[in-house]
Design a protein around this motif. Sequence first.
Motif, PDB file in Angstrom:
ATOM      1  N   ASN A 142       0.817  -1.208   0.000  1.00 43.40           N
ATOM      2  CA  ASN A 142       0.000   0.000   0.000  1.00 43.40           C
ATOM      3  C   ASN A 142       0.857   1.267   0.000  1.00 43.40           C
ATOM      4  O   ASN A 142       1.714   1.451   0.854  1.00 43.40           O
ATOM      5  N   PHE A 143       0.598   2.139  -0.938  1.00 40.92           N
ATOM      6  CA  PHE A 143       1.204   3.469  -0.976  1.00 40.92           C
ATOM      7  C   PHE A 143       2.728   3.426  -0.932  1.00 40.92           C
ATOM      8  O   PHE A 143       3.370   4.259  -0.295  1.00 40.92           O
ATOM      9  N   VAL A 144       3.292   2.460  -1.624  1.00 41.00           N
ATOM     10  CA  VAL A 144       4.746   2.383  -1.781  1.00 41.00           C
ATOM     11  C   VAL A 144       5.102   2.913  -3.164  1.00 41.00           C
ATOM     12  O   VAL A 144       4.484   2.540  -4.158  1.00 41.00           O
ATOM     13  N   GLU A 145       6.103   3.774  -3.208  1.00 43.46           N
ATOM     14  CA  GLU A 145       6.584   4.324  -4.478  1.00 43.46           C
ATOM     15  C   GLU A 145       8.019   3.875  -4.697  1.00 43.46           C
ATOM     16  O   GLU A 145       8.875   4.021  -3.818  1.00 43.46           O
ATOM     17  N   ILE A 146       8.263   3.299  -5.872  1.00 44.62           N
ATOM     18  CA  ILE A 146       9.611   2.852  -6.242  1.00 44.62           C
ATOM     19  C   ILE A 146       9.998   3.545  -7.549  1.00 44.62           C
ATOM     20  O   ILE A 146       9.227   3.539  -8.506  1.00 44.62           O
ATOM     21  N   LYS A 147      11.190   4.133  -7.571  1.00 39.40           N
ATOM     22  CA  LYS A 147      11.610   4.893  -8.747  1.00 39.40           C
ATOM     23  C   LYS A 147      13.068   4.589  -9.079  1.00 39.40           C
ATOM     24  O   LYS A 147      13.927   4.641  -8.210  1.00 39.40           O
ATOM     25  N   ASN A 148      13.325   4.232 -10.332  1.00 40.34           N
ATOM     26  CA  ASN A 148      14.692   4.040 -10.818  1.00 40.34           C
ATOM     27  C   ASN A 148      15.485   3.140  -9.874  1.00 40.34           C
ATOM     28  O   ASN A 148      16.611   3.444  -9.499  1.00 40.34           O
ATOM     29  N   SER A 149      14.885   2.019  -9.512  1.00 40.68           N
ATOM     30  CA  SER A 149      15.488   1.162  -8.497  1.00 40.68           C
ATOM     31  C   SER A 149      15.393  -0.305  -8.880  1.00 40.68           C
ATOM     32  O   SER A 149      14.506  -0.717  -9.629  1.00 40.68           O
ATOM     33  N   ASN A 150      16.310  -1.091  -8.310  1.00 39.96           N
ATOM     34  CA  ASN A 150      16.242  -2.544  -8.371  1.00 39.96           C
ATOM     35  C   ASN A 150      15.785  -3.043  -7.004  1.00 39.96           C
ATOM     36  O   ASN A 150      16.328  -2.629  -5.973  1.00 39.96           O
ATOM     37  N   PHE A 151      14.809  -3.930  -7.027  1.00 38.32           N
ATOM     38  CA  PHE A 151      14.206  -4.425  -5.784  1.00 38.32           C
ATOM     39  C   PHE A 151      14.219  -5.938  -5.873  1.00 38.32           C
ATOM     40  O   PHE A 151      13.506  -6.536  -6.674  1.00 38.32           O
ATOM     41  N   GLY A 152      15.047  -6.592  -5.043  1.00 38.34           N
ATOM     42  CA  GLY A 152      15.401  -7.985  -5.247  1.00 38.34           C
ATOM     43  C   GLY A 152      14.331  -9.016  -4.951  1.00 38.34           C
ATOM     44  O   GLY A 152      13.286  -8.732  -4.356  1.00 38.34           O
ATOM     45  N   ASN A 153      14.639 -10.246  -5.333  1.00 39.00           N
ATOM     46  CA  ASN A 153      13.734 -11.376  -5.120  1.00 39.00           C
ATOM     47  C   ASN A 153      13.408 -11.516  -3.627  1.00 39.00           C
ATOM     48  O   ASN A 153      14.293 -11.465  -2.769  1.00 39.00           O
ATOM     49  N   GLY A 154      12.133 -11.720  -3.331  1.00 36.45           N
ATOM     50  CA  GLY A 154      11.708 -11.981  -1.967  1.00 36.45           C
ATOM     51  C   GLY A 154      11.710 -10.777  -1.043  1.00 36.45           C
ATOM     52  O   GLY A 154      11.398 -10.902   0.142  1.00 36.45           O
ATOM     53  N   SER A 155      12.046  -9.620  -1.546  1.00 32.68           N
ATOM     54  CA  SER A 155      12.062  -8.418  -0.701  1.00 32.68           C
ATOM     55  C   SER A 155      10.650  -7.872  -0.541  1.00 32.68           C
ATOM     56  O   SER A 155       9.773  -8.085  -1.389  1.00 32.68           O
ATOM     57  N   LYS A 156      10.448  -7.115   0.563  1.00 30.57           N
ATOM     58  CA  LYS A 156       9.108  -6.613   0.870  1.00 30.57           C
ATOM     59  C   LYS A 156       9.175  -5.158   1.314  1.00 30.57           C
ATOM     60  O   LYS A 156      10.027  -4.774   2.115  1.00 30.57           O
ATOM     61  N   ALA A 157       8.253  -4.403   0.773  1.00 27.87           N
ATOM     62  CA  ALA A 157       7.983  -3.049   1.273  1.00 27.87           C
ATOM     63  C   ALA A 157       6.467  -2.992   1.366  1.00 27.87           C
ATOM     64  O   ALA A 157       5.777  -2.705   0.389  1.00 27.87           O
ATOM     65  N   SER A 158       5.947  -3.296   2.520  1.00 28.58           N
ATOM     66  CA  SER A 158       4.509  -3.571   2.627  1.00 28.58           C
ATOM     67  C   SER A 158       3.638  -2.328   2.615  1.00 28.58           C
ATOM     68  O   SER A 158       2.477  -2.384   2.224  1.00 28.58           O
ATOM     69  N   HIS A 159       4.192  -1.181   3.074  1.00 33.00           N
ATOM     70  CA  HIS A 159       3.331  -0.013   3.095  1.00 33.00           C
ATOM     71  C   HIS A 159       4.120   1.273   3.345  1.00 33.00           C
ATOM     72  O   HIS A 159       5.123   1.296   4.057  1.00 33.00           O
ATOM     73  N   LEU A 160       3.632   2.358   2.713  1.00 35.47           N
ATOM     74  CA  LEU A 160       4.036   3.727   3.042  1.00 35.47           C
ATOM     75  C   LEU A 160       5.544   3.931   3.025  1.00 35.47           C
ATOM     76  O   LEU A 160       6.151   4.374   4.001  1.00 35.47           O
ATOM     77  N   ALA A 161       6.169   3.651   1.867  1.00 35.56           N
ATOM     78  CA  ALA A 161       7.609   3.839   1.746  1.00 35.56           C
ATOM     79  C   ALA A 161       7.936   4.479   0.402  1.00 35.56           C
ATOM     80  O   ALA A 161       7.188   4.335  -0.574  1.00 35.56           O
ATOM     81  N   TYR A 162       9.090   5.194   0.382  1.00 33.73           N
ATOM     82  CA  TYR A 162       9.613   5.732  -0.883  1.00 33.73           C
ATOM     83  C   TYR A 162      11.006   5.157  -1.101  1.00 33.73           C
ATOM     84  O   TYR A 162      11.917   5.343  -0.281  1.00 33.73           O
ATOM     85  N   ILE A 163      11.170   4.446  -2.207  1.00 34.14           N
ATOM     86  CA  ILE A 163      12.439   3.809  -2.564  1.00 34.14           C
ATOM     87  C   ILE A 163      12.878   4.402  -3.894  1.00 34.14           C
ATOM     88  O   ILE A 163      12.360   4.035  -4.955  1.00 34.14           O
ATOM     89  N   GLY A 164      13.791   5.361  -3.839  1.00 33.84           N
ATOM     90  CA  GLY A 164      14.222   6.050  -5.050  1.00 33.84           C
ATOM     91  C   GLY A 164      15.712   5.920  -5.274  1.00 33.84           C
ATOM     92  O   GLY A 164      16.522   6.057  -4.347  1.00 33.84           O
ATOM     93  N   ASP A 165      16.104   5.620  -6.519  1.00 31.65           N
ATOM     94  CA  ASP A 165      17.523   5.512  -6.897  1.00 31.65           C
ATOM     95  C   ASP A 165      18.250   4.551  -5.965  1.00 31.65           C
ATOM     96  O   ASP A 165      19.257   4.902  -5.333  1.00 31.65           O
ATOM     97  N   ALA A 166      17.732   3.322  -5.901  1.00 32.58           N
ATOM     98  CA  ALA A 166      18.265   2.357  -4.939  1.00 32.58           C
ATOM     99  C   ALA A 166      18.506   1.003  -5.588  1.00 32.58           C
ATOM    100  O   ALA A 166      17.885   0.646  -6.594  1.00 32.58           O
ATOM    101  N   ASP A 167      19.424   0.263  -4.964  1.00 40.64           N
ATOM    102  CA  ASP A 167      19.662  -1.130  -5.323  1.00 40.64           C
ATOM    103  C   ASP A 167      19.422  -1.959  -4.068  1.00 40.64           C
ATOM    104  O   ASP A 167      20.270  -2.005  -3.156  1.00 40.64           O
ATOM    105  N   VAL A 168      18.262  -2.589  -4.026  1.00 46.31           N
ATOM    106  CA  VAL A 168      17.839  -3.364  -2.862  1.00 46.31           C
ATOM    107  C   VAL A 168      18.009  -4.841  -3.196  1.00 46.31           C
ATOM    108  O   VAL A 168      17.505  -5.320  -4.215  1.00 46.31           O
TER     109      VAL A 168
END
Length: 458
Positions: free
Chosen positions: A348-374
């Motif tokens: 819910n209400f998670v924004e991801i921009k210009n990022s890699n978000f790996g297998n099995g990773s979780k951002a369940s709610h209310l987060a901003y992930i920008g310019d990241a390698d997760v």
Amino acid sequence: MKVSIILAAGEGTRMKSKTPKVLHEILGAPMLKYVIDSSKRSDVEKICVIIGHKADEIKNYFQDEDVLFRVQPMGEDEPYGTGFAVKQAVGDFDDNDTVVVLNGDTPLIREQTLDGFLQFHEQGHFSCTILTADLKDPTGYGRIVRDDDAKIVKIVEQKDASEKEKLIREINSGIFAFNGGDLKRALESLDTDNAQGELYLTDVVKILVSEKKKIGGFKLRDKREILGVNNREHLSNCTEIMKERVNKKFMENGVTLIDPNNTYIEPSVEIGFDTIIYPGAIIQGNTTIGENCKIYGTTRIIDSEIKDNIVIDNTLIEESIIGSNTKVGPYAHIRPNSNIGENAKVGNFVEIKNSNFGNGSKASHLAYIGDADVGENVNIGCGVIFVNYDGKNKFRTTVSNNAFIGSNSNLVAPVEVEEYGYVAAGSTITKNVKEGQLSIERSIQKNIDGWVEKKNLK
């Protein structure tokens, strides 16, 4: 050789737009592109497009298309008319060619219709063949006039028709097939002796009849194919018909559309078997969706790759990749150049921009992930912000496999959290977190006794 001449020079004043009429879009593509594509998919071997109004704008849009452009002069002293437009392409076909004349504002014409039409023309050895249709209300169309033997003798435009001729229900669609040599000779004989003072292509038929040439009429089965676009209402009508066609094709190919009337999918999209799309979805551009996906609510997907077994709920996805078995939404926003791994969760209400978000990773709610390698199996807590912008430049953040970012934390880039790094909730991290470390960055908590009474707040 079969040559297609597409007339696209008109200004389209009734559209009330600064955009050339043939560039107005239907399901994400200009109406002219549909006519070009139908020609390409048919037996036509050469395509020539006649342009005039805002010619450079049209040429620039289609610069990568394998078509010829011929510019129709637009001066006050020019005669205009469909005949004048076709004359601009006389150098593009030979006497022995078959020439089909199409209109750039009739986007619903199918390649199957064109192939049947051209086959009828050539097998019948006609000098000219007219694509016709019977309409209950023929108002505005040129009428097909036949003699007592049912042979076509002329086409009369609405403005030039007698009251008797206006009662004729068989109309000229504006689509013709010609023998190349006969067309060239007839074009040279055209004059402007008509209500509009223009060179009518329909007068070519009259000339060929006078020369005792053989004229054919090929009647359409689906009359909607010749619907033209002259105003915004027509554009909407054609869009609805095209949407019906596109959605029907997806359903025939194993996609479930719960409510096709309220599902918008552009024809450039590809969708795999057993995917279910619920009402309100908008899927655009060069998007591919895999098998067994579920897309709910007002989801919009643009130029993205959606793998298999994915659930997307009320989410905007732009120019990104979503890995298999991942759940996205509700109300997430995947911005361009993001790559979400497999078995991940973007909630819910998670924004991801210009990022890699790996297998099995979780951002369940209310987060901003920008310019990241997760990395893989990372947990991003509620309220986490990847602080990527210092007012002038943007920086990247790295969070390695199995890290844990506690709720309401800020990761101020450039910064790295190594494998199994833990960030305590409420921390603002400005320095790297090494493998296996717990990082806490909080001011000392101070509790002041009696503060409420002193402030008279009780």
